[in-house]
Every structure is written in structure tokens, then in C-alpha cells.
Enzyme design. Structure first.
Site, PDB file in Angstrom:
ATOM      1  N   SER A   1     -10.005   3.994 -14.488  1.00 28.41           N
ATOM      2  CA  SER A   1      -9.508   5.369 -14.616  1.00 28.41           C
ATOM      3  C   SER A   1     -10.389   6.403 -13.906  1.00 28.41           C
ATOM      4  O   SER A   1     -10.578   7.512 -14.417  1.00 28.41           O
ATOM      5  CB  SER A   1      -9.311   5.737 -16.093  1.00 28.41           C
ATOM      6  OG  SER A   1      -8.344   4.878 -16.684  1.00 28.41           O
TER       7      SER A   1
ATOM      8  N   GLU B   1     -16.096  -3.058 -14.411  1.00 23.76           N
ATOM      9  CA  GLU B   1     -14.829  -2.492 -14.844  1.00 23.76           C
ATOM     10  C   GLU B   1     -14.598  -2.824 -16.318  1.00 23.76           C
ATOM     11  O   GLU B   1     -14.148  -3.930 -16.639  1.00 23.76           O
ATOM     12  CB  GLU B   1     -13.677  -3.077 -14.013  1.00 23.76           C
ATOM     13  CG  GLU B   1     -13.774  -2.759 -12.533  1.00 23.76           C
ATOM     14  CD  GLU B   1     -12.404  -2.737 -11.858  1.00 23.76           C
ATOM     15  OE1 GLU B   1     -12.192  -1.816 -11.064  1.00 23.76           O
ATOM     16  OE2 GLU B   1     -11.560  -3.601 -12.139  1.00 23.76           O
TER      17      GLU B   1
ATOM     18  N   HIS C   1     -11.233 -10.011 -10.776  1.00 20.42           N
ATOM     19  CA  HIS C   1     -10.688  -8.831 -11.454  1.00 20.42           C
ATOM     20  C   HIS C   1     -10.191  -9.243 -12.842  1.00 20.42           C
ATOM     21  O   HIS C   1      -9.674 -10.342 -13.018  1.00 20.42           O
ATOM     22  CB  HIS C   1      -9.546  -8.223 -10.631  1.00 20.42           C
ATOM     23  CG  HIS C   1      -9.140  -6.872 -11.127  1.00 20.42           C
ATOM     24  ND1 HIS C   1      -8.318  -6.716 -12.231  1.00 20.42           N
ATOM     25  CD2 HIS C   1      -9.471  -5.630 -10.713  1.00 20.42           C
ATOM     26  CE1 HIS C   1      -8.163  -5.423 -12.452  1.00 20.42           C
ATOM     27  NE2 HIS C   1      -8.852  -4.739 -11.556  1.00 20.42           N
TER      28      HIS C   1
ATOM     29  N   ASN D   1      -8.122  -0.449  -4.934  1.00 16.38           N
ATOM     30  CA  ASN D   1      -7.409  -1.672  -5.304  1.00 16.38           C
ATOM     31  C   ASN D   1      -5.961  -1.267  -5.572  1.00 16.38           C
ATOM     32  O   ASN D   1      -5.658  -0.704  -6.617  1.00 16.38           O
ATOM     33  CB  ASN D   1      -8.048  -2.297  -6.553  1.00 16.38           C
ATOM     34  CG  ASN D   1      -7.268  -3.496  -7.054  1.00 16.38           C
ATOM     35  OD1 ASN D   1      -6.333  -3.965  -6.397  1.00 16.38           O
ATOM     36  ND2 ASN D   1      -7.639  -3.996  -8.225  1.00 16.38           N
TER      37      ASN D   1
ATOM     38  N   GLU E   1      -7.625  -8.563 -14.403  1.00 11.57           N
ATOM     39  CA  GLU E   1      -6.208  -8.967 -14.438  1.00 11.57           C
ATOM     40  C   GLU E   1      -6.055 -10.416 -13.985  1.00 11.57           C
ATOM     41  O   GLU E   1      -5.225 -11.155 -14.511  1.00 11.57           O
ATOM     42  CB  GLU E   1      -5.378  -7.995 -13.580  1.00 11.57           C
ATOM     43  CG  GLU E   1      -5.266  -6.642 -14.274  1.00 11.57           C
ATOM     44  CD  GLU E   1      -5.085  -5.448 -13.350  1.00 11.57           C
ATOM     45  OE1 GLU E   1      -4.737  -5.637 -12.166  1.00 11.57           O
ATOM     46  OE2 GLU E   1      -5.311  -4.311 -13.817  1.00 11.57           O
TER      47      GLU E   1
ATOM     48  N   GLY F   1      -6.515   1.473 -16.113  1.00 12.58           N
ATOM     49  CA  GLY F   1      -5.116   1.897 -16.194  1.00 12.58           C
ATOM     50  C   GLY F   1      -4.749   2.555 -17.513  1.00 12.58           C
ATOM     51  O   GLY F   1      -3.582   2.739 -17.821  1.00 12.58           O
TER      52      GLY F   1
ATOM     53  N   LYS G   1      -3.516  -3.092  -6.144  1.00 14.66           N
ATOM     54  CA  LYS G   1      -2.825  -4.024  -7.056  1.00 14.66           C
ATOM     55  C   LYS G   1      -1.455  -4.380  -6.452  1.00 14.66           C
ATOM     56  O   LYS G   1      -1.319  -4.431  -5.239  1.00 14.66           O
ATOM     57  CB  LYS G   1      -2.742  -3.429  -8.472  1.00 14.66           C
ATOM     58  CG  LYS G   1      -4.131  -3.001  -8.959  1.00 14.66           C
ATOM     59  CD  LYS G   1      -4.207  -2.702 -10.427  1.00 14.66           C
ATOM     60  CE  LYS G   1      -5.635  -2.297 -10.781  1.00 14.66           C
ATOM     61  NZ  LYS G   1      -5.821  -2.067 -12.208  1.00 14.66           N
TER      62      LYS G   1
HETATM   63  P1  13P Z   1      -7.413   2.252 -12.593  1.00 13.27           P
HETATM   64  O1  13P Z   1      -8.236   3.111 -11.681  1.00 13.27           O
HETATM   65  O2  13P Z   1      -5.931   2.393 -12.364  1.00 13.27           O
HETATM   66  O3  13P Z   1      -7.820   2.392 -14.018  1.00 13.27           O
HETATM   67  O4  13P Z   1      -7.721   0.716 -12.182  1.00 13.27           O
HETATM   68  C1  13P Z   1      -9.038   0.302 -12.056  1.00 13.27           C
HETATM   69  C2  13P Z   1      -9.053  -1.047 -11.484  1.00 13.27           C
HETATM   70  O5  13P Z   1      -8.645  -2.016 -12.113  1.00 13.27           O
HETATM   71  C3  13P Z   1      -9.552  -1.198 -10.109  1.00 13.27           C
HETATM   72  O6  13P Z   1      -9.740  -2.531  -9.784  1.00 13.27           O
END
Ligand code: 13P
Length: 251
Positions: free
Chosen positions: A213, A168, A96, A9, A98, A174, A11
Site C-alpha cells: 500500500s 512486504e 511474492h 509490480n 501471492e 492491497g 500483478k
Molecule cells: P500494493 O501496493 O497494491 O499494496 O501491492 C504491494 C505488492 O504486493 C507489490 O509487490
């Protein structure tokens, strides 16, 4: 036997130049990965560019979101599932954290998007997960069950044969704070057992990715857990060597 699936992803990251470097690295090294399904999900505006830059059939392309409306219409700023298909997208990340937290997407909206994706032959990667506060106050399972129930109510359990679930934990995204393999496994097992109450067969088949992560140095241990079938990778998917190392760990 479930086949491992690792998706990146990206982002809202990248430029034409950085994406070309990343995709070139993936093209060069993906041959080293064993029997693993792989996808990358760039920002929508780069989907066509990524598809044209990939020289391997081993990496599928997905989107990070899509509209609830399936075809076209007066929805400024949105892109439809028909448009994703037009550009050979096989997957779409939906729900997601976010999108839920920053853009206020609700369980009901996400469930409708899952339905639209399925009706149009695009595989949803359905994200579920709890915040730290929800975990610490003991409502983690209720939160995840509610997120799943909204989708089950909309599409039914049988549809989960064509849905990928990504667990997740919001607190691990992150932050560099990965769930321990045991913590992740516990939730993956919970998700599978919840689905098994409706269909043991579907529960055994559904792919459940872990996201939060994941890095080359923790991927193998996470992926060795019995109910973890791969990962949804954020930050580490922006570096070809790291992403390939994570894909190898799933093989
Ligand atoms: P990170 O791997 O940067 O923690 O992000 C995970 C994520 O949100 C994947 O959709």
C-alpha cells in the site's frame, strides 16, 4: 551510499490499450525523477510489448516469476530465465506472498529460483514478509529469518550483493493498510542486522525495498527511514502519475 530502487509490480493487470497509456505516461514523465533506479514488472505476456513501448533507458523491465528450470523443457505454462533474458528482463520478482500463498511456492523452491536467476545474470527481487497472524503471535522475525535463511543456504551471503530484498508485510498488500514508517523501519533494520551477522559489508550494500500500500502520499515518509531503500509498488504502479510521484519521493 545505496541508490534507491523503485519497482512496479503490475500483478495480473492490464491490456494492450491500458499498458500503452501507462507506458506513454511513464515515458513522458520519467525525466522528472532524480537519481533512482526504476523498473516495471508486467505480466510475462506483455514484457516484450512494454520493452518496445518504452522510449527511455531509465526504466528497466522485470518479470513477476520464472521457472526453476533454467533453459527450456516440458514444463507447460512456465517461462524460463533464458526466455526472460531473451526479452531483456533485468529483474525477476521471486517469492511474492501471492506466489507463496496461492500457488504454494516453498522457501526451498524460491531459493532455487534465486540461484537460477543469479547464475543467469537476472537480478532477483526476493520478497519476504509476515502475515497479520504471524505478527500478532510474535513470530514475525522467525518467519522472515526462515525465508531469508533458505536463500542464504542456497546461494551464500556474498550473493546478496546481487539480490534486492523486498519486505512486504502480507497484511499491508492491497489492503490500504500501510505499515507505519516505524514498523517498516524496524523490520528493515532486523533484516539488515541479520545479514550483518554474516557480512557487515553485504548488509550495508543490500537494497531493501518496502512494499504494501505505498502511495504518493505516504511514500516520502517511508523512504526517509534509514533502512528503507525504495519500494515495490502494486496498485499505485498502474497509474503513471502515481508511480512517478512515488519514484520522485525516493530521489
Ligand atoms: P500494493 O501496493 O497494491 O499494496 O501491492 C504491494 C505488492 O504486493 C507489490 O509487490
Amino acid at each position: 551510499m545505496r541508490k534507491a530502487f523503485v519497482a512496479g509490480n503490475w500483478k495480473m493487470h492490464g491490456s494492450k490499450a491500458s499498458i500503452l497509456t501507462l507506458v506513454s505516461g511513464l515515458n513522458a514523465k520519467v525525466g522528472e525523477v532524480g537519481d533512482v533506479d526504476i523498473a516495471v514488472c508486467p505480466p510475462a505476456i506483455y514484457i516484450d510489448f512494454v520493452n518496445r513501448s518504452l522510449s527511455t533507458g531509465k526504466i528497466a523491465v522485470g518479470a513477476q516469476n520464472m521457472a526453476e528450470e533454467p533453459v527450456q523443457g516440458a514444463y507447460t505454462g512456465e517461462h524460463s530465465v533464458a526466455m526472460l533474458k531473451d526479452f531483456d528482463c533485468q529483474y525477476v520478482i521471486l517469492g511474492h506472498s501471492e506466489r507463496r500463498a496461492i500457488y504454494g511456492e516453498t522457501d526451498a523452491q524460491i531459493a532455487r529460483k534465486v540461484k537460477v536467476a543469479l547464475e543467469n545474470g537476472v537480478t532477483p527481487i526476493l520478497c519476504v514478509g509476515e502475515t497479520l497472524e504471524e505478527r500478532e503471535s510474535g513470530v514475525m522475525e522467525t518467519v522472515i529469518a526462515t525465508q531469508l535463511d533458505a536463500v542464504i543456504a542456497e546461494v551464500g551471503i556474498v550473493a546478496f550483493e546481487k539480490i534486492v530484498i523486498a519486505y512486504e508485510p502480507v497484511w499491508a498488500i492491497g489492503t490500504g493498510k500501510t505499515a507505519t514508517p516505524a514498523q517498516a523501519q524496524e523490520v528493515h533494520a532486523f533484516i539488515r542486522s541479520k545479514l550483518a551477522q554474516l557480512s557487515a559489508d553485504i548488509a550495508q550494500k543490500v537494497i531493501i525495498q518496502y512494499g504494501g500500500s505505498v502511495k504518493p502520499d505516504n511514500a516520502a515518509e517511508l523512504f526517509s527511514q534509514p533502512d528503507i531503500d525504495g519500494g515495490l509498488i502494486g496498485g499505485a504502479s498502474l497509474n503513471a502519475d502515481d508511480f512517478i510521484a512515488i519514484c520522485k519521493a525516493a530521489g
